[in-house]
Scaffold this active site. Structure first.
Site, PDB file in Angstrom:
ATOM      1  N   SER A 123       9.608 -79.931 -38.695  1.00  0.00           N
ATOM      2  CA  SER A 123      11.444 -80.369 -37.552  1.00  0.00           C
ATOM      3  C   SER A 123      11.099 -80.711 -36.350  1.00  0.00           C
ATOM      4  O   SER A 123      10.568 -80.334 -36.407  1.00  0.00           O
ATOM      5  CB  SER A 123      12.416 -79.464 -38.701  1.00  0.00           C
ATOM      6  N   SER A 167      13.298 -82.085 -34.943  1.00  0.00           N
ATOM      7  CA  SER A 167      14.206 -81.646 -34.359  1.00  0.00           C
ATOM      8  C   SER A 167      14.585 -81.089 -32.654  1.00  0.00           C
ATOM      9  O   SER A 167      15.529 -81.237 -31.930  1.00  0.00           O
ATOM     10  CB  SER A 167      15.971 -80.528 -35.028  1.00  0.00           C
ATOM     11  N   THR A 207      20.180 -75.483 -41.854  1.00  0.00           N
ATOM     12  CA  THR A 207      19.399 -76.439 -42.818  1.00  0.00           C
ATOM     13  C   THR A 207      19.351 -75.557 -44.461  1.00  0.00           C
ATOM     14  O   THR A 207      19.587 -74.870 -44.547  1.00  0.00           O
ATOM     15  CB  THR A 207      18.413 -77.298 -42.444  1.00  0.00           C
ATOM     16  N   LYS A 260      23.419 -73.939 -45.429  1.00  0.00           N
ATOM     17  CA  LYS A 260      24.988 -74.886 -45.918  1.00  0.00           C
ATOM     18  C   LYS A 260      26.211 -74.592 -46.009  1.00  0.00           C
ATOM     19  O   LYS A 260      26.990 -74.014 -45.306  1.00  0.00           O
ATOM     20  CB  LYS A 260      24.371 -76.688 -45.764  1.00  0.00           C
ATOM     21  N   ASN A 271      26.242 -77.466 -40.643  1.00  0.00           N
ATOM     22  CA  ASN A 271      24.964 -78.153 -40.269  1.00  0.00           C
ATOM     23  C   ASN A 271      25.097 -77.805 -39.229  1.00  0.00           C
ATOM     24  O   ASN A 271      23.897 -77.274 -38.758  1.00  0.00           O
ATOM     25  CB  ASN A 271      24.392 -79.632 -41.424  1.00  0.00           C
ATOM     26  N   ASP A 281      26.335 -83.783 -41.374  1.00  0.00           N
ATOM     27  CA  ASP A 281      25.559 -84.955 -41.949  1.00  0.00           C
ATOM     28  C   ASP A 281      26.478 -85.627 -42.308  1.00  0.00           C
ATOM     29  O   ASP A 281      25.588 -86.926 -42.964  1.00  0.00           O
ATOM     30  CB  ASP A 281      25.480 -83.849 -42.823  1.00  0.00           C
ATOM     31  N   ALA A 326      23.967 -81.737 -55.777  1.00  0.00           N
ATOM     32  CA  ALA A 326      25.721 -81.509 -55.036  1.00  0.00           C
ATOM     33  C   ALA A 326      25.530 -79.909 -54.228  1.00  0.00           C
ATOM     34  O   ALA A 326      26.822 -79.267 -54.405  1.00  0.00           O
ATOM     35  CB  ALA A 326      26.120 -81.433 -56.696  1.00  0.00           C
ATOM     36  N   VAL A 361      17.848 -88.570 -48.377  1.00  0.00           N
ATOM     37  CA  VAL A 361      18.197 -87.747 -47.305  1.00  0.00           C
ATOM     38  C   VAL A 361      16.975 -86.782 -46.255  1.00  0.00           C
ATOM     39  O   VAL A 361      16.916 -86.451 -45.257  1.00  0.00           O
ATOM     40  CB  VAL A 361      18.949 -86.757 -47.380  1.00  0.00           C
TER      41      VAL A 361
END
Length: 287
Positions: A19, A21, A68, A72, A93, A108, A133, A225
């Site tokens: 990641s 992040s 994540t 979520k 998130n 998000d 979904a 995404v």
């Protein structure tokens, strides 16, 4: 109450070892002159334990957590409060620990909407086909509906999950949301303006494409995404056909900036964070 100058935050999810992040958040914190430690908490070794991990983070003095795939939606039951956008979607998130409470947010939706608007400001939104979904899919569908999409066809391997998404979006937006099966996707794509992948297929550890690329066509815009890798097989196939594409980088940057604001109360510089992301994606130093 004075703002703290030290922040301990983290990310809970599966397969998050690469990641970006931590680097995105910590670089932005450096520009503000605050100390900021961003920890990765991987669910691969502790599946199904998001509630326990959340409680541990609270006890250890974390200021907040990003959440994540695949947690979520699972994390919602362990929170004290939900911000309006998270309550609307039933997906979180970002969790902020403040005043003794764990409050769930969803950045998000903002991240996807902003990334799409900047990459393809004139993207037609008459009819969009969405794959997935789950937690990310809920945010994407709400972003598309909020941006003016008139019709959304949403496919998921779990028909009930697609149905729940349709109900959640219809309760707050005028868009016509149709849950469909994966088998119905090719027919819907033939008449659609755009396609969004909100499934994990294509990310590291989940190789491949969520649909057969033969169903893509020039003129169809395609968004993903996923940002690890940035050029997923779906994005690469669409680009070869000449489709306008939106990779997952924009969503990653803008949702991170919104989360940073929630954790710290500081205004994140989204342009600079975008530059950081581009450098990291090229293989620059994570420091």
């Amino acid at each position: 109450m004075p703002r703290p100058q030290r922040f301990l935050v983290g990310l809970i999810g599966a397969g998050i070892g690469t990641s970006m992040s931590p680097a995105l958040h910590e670089r932005e914190a450096d520009r503000h002159g605050v100390r900021y430690l961003y920890q990765l908490i991987d669910l691969d070794s502790r599946p199904g334990e998001v509630g326990e991990l959340l409680a541990s983070a609270r006890r250890l003095g974390f200021h907040g957590l990003n959440i994540t795939h695949p947690a979520k939606q699972d994390v919602v039951e362990f929170l004290d409060e939900l911000a309006p956008e998270a309550a609307e979607l039933g997906a979180v998130n970002t969790v902020v620990f403040r005043d003794g409470k764990a409050v769930g947010h969803n950045t998000d939706r903002y991240g996807f909407a902003t990334g799409l608007a900047r990459a393809l400001p004139d993207a037609p939104l008459g009819h969009v086909v969405q794959l997935g979904a789950g937690g990310a899919g809920l945010a994407v569908a709400a972003a598309l509906a909020g941006a003016g999409a008139r019709r959304l066809s949403v496919a998921d391997v779990d028909p009930q999950r697609a149905g729940r998404l349709a109900e959640a979006i219809a309760a707050h937006h005028p868009a016509a949301v149709e849950p469909i099966t994966p088998e119905q996707v090719p027919a819907r794509l033939a008449e659609a303006d755009g396609l969004v992948n909100a499934t994990p297929i294509g990310m590291e550890g989940h190789p491949g494409t969520p649909i057969d690329p033969q169903h893509l066509r020039p003129g169809l815009w395609v968004a993903d995404v996923i940002y690890r890798p940035l050029d997923t097989d779906l994005i690469s196939a669409a680009r070869r056909l000449g489709c306008p594409v939106v990779d997952g980088g924009g969503m990653a940057v803008h949702q991170a900036a919104a989360s940073f604001r929630l954790f710290t109360g500081l205004a994140a510089d989204e342009e600079r964070m975008g530059d950081d992301f581009a450098e990291l994606a090229r293989g620059g130093d994570d420091g």
